[in-house]
Scaffold this active site. Structure first.
Site, PDB file in Angstrom:
ATOM      1  N   PRO A   2      28.753  -4.081 -18.384  1.00  0.00           N
ATOM      2  CG  PRO A   2      30.536  -4.674 -19.754  1.00  0.00           C
ATOM      3  CD  PRO A   2      29.094  -4.953 -19.495  1.00  0.00           C
ATOM      4  CD  GLU A   3      26.232   1.799 -16.827  1.00  0.00           C
ATOM      5  OE1 GLU A   3      26.577   2.912 -16.420  1.00  0.00           O
ATOM      6  OE2 GLU A   3      25.049   1.476 -16.985  1.00  0.00           O
TER       7      GLU A   3
END
Length: 297
Positions: A2-3
DNA sequence: CAATTTACCTGGGTGC
DNA sequence: TGCACCCAGGTAAATT
């Protein structure tokens, strides 16, 4: 991993199911996250209403208050009077971070928790469930008495949001004067701009035709003028692509996998999509960086 | 002292 | 099948 785009898509997915709802129960199955999950968190949250689901960088912020916000006033009676019911002050913020392997889903009642379902928060019919195999994520509580969430030690030093007008070439230019670290590492550091992780750092530098190893302090304002819009573009596109999976939050309870087609990330030795030169991989600060030696100078 | 480098947490995937 | 090793994001600690 997850960015920022994945976190933002998650925020949009869970917000409609949480905002305005009251927390019935909280289950902490594993306190051993990046930092210990606070003892007594279930008691703290019990009966509070989720006012708003916000985001700062890769942190999700669930604003919790003693009662729901006052109902929307009619235009005619909107003038402030002493009789107007006061909106309860926030009791605090639940801070969630997905680390590198975390994900949030909304599950219906009775769905058995998997091996890595460390945290549940039930509000209404649905349960917000944190899955995080490597437990690099975080579940923290910031009481309102400690000030706004921005004053939390983990949030206090964060740079500007890349998708706001505050993120400009001038800002990047000014903030990097005198810094010898590479532009890639400066982007990643998060003290100037947040949310640009390893993947999107490589991708945006490719699009801006900037060599990731360039010392940040030696880049001209004009080059930052190229970079800033590319960072915005790459993050926006990723959010848009993830947004197309949002309906899965309604049907399956979790967002589908999504990613942009990468120009350079994880493409070592493969031909550049622009000029056919073999993509190179270098290590900067123990992290892989990918770039095209021809396109990026 | 500010900038930079290193260590660290965990467990899935990979290669032998 | 087993097992050593690599890798990842972001922070704290150590170092320059």
């Amino acid at each position: 991993m997850p960015e920022l785009p994945e976190v933002e898509v998650t925020r949009r997915g869970i917000a409609p199911h949480l905002e305005g709802r009251t927390i019935n129960s909280t289950v902490v199955r594993h306190h051993g996250m990046r930092w210990p999950v606070p003892q007594g968190l279930a008691d703290t949250l019990q009966g509070l209403t989720v006012r708003q689901v916000g985001r700062r960088g890769k942190y999700l912020l669930l604003e919790c208050a003693q009662q729901a916000a006052a109902p929307v006033k009619s235009g005619k009676n909107s003038a402030k009077t002493a009789a107007e019911p006061a909106i309860a002050a926030p009791k605090g913020w639940l801070i969630l971070h997905l680390g590198m392997s975390g994900s949030l889903s909304l599950v219906g009642p009775g769905v058995a928790p998997g091996k890595h379902a460390h945290f549940d928060l039930t509000a209404g019919e649905r349960t917000l469930r944190l899955n995080d195999p490597r437990r690099f994520g975080a579940v923290l509580w910031h009481p309102a008495g400690d000030g706004p969430p921005e004053s939390h030690p983990l949030l206090a030093g964060l740079g500007v949001e890349p998708l706001t007008p505050a993120f400009t070439a001038e800002l990047l230019f000014r903030a990097t004067r005198g810094r010898k670290a590479s532009i890639k590492q400066v982007l990643l550091a998060g003290d100037i701009v947040v949310g640009v992780g390893n993947i999107y750092a490589s991708e945006s530098l490719f699009r801006a035709r900037i060599r990731p190893t360039m010392a940040a302090g030696r880049l001209s304002l004009a080059r930052f003028g190229q970079l800033v819009p590319q960072i915005r573009e790459v993050l926006s596109q990723a959010i848009a692509k993830g947004g197309s999976t949002l309906r899965d939050f309604h049907s399956n309870g979790e967002s589908g996998y999504f990613q942009l087609d990468y120009f350079v990330y994880d493409r070592t030795g493969e031909p550049c999509k622009v000029c056919k030169t073999a993509i190179r991989r270098v290590v900067q600060g123990q992290r892989s960086t990918f770039y095209c030696p021809t396109c990026q100078k």
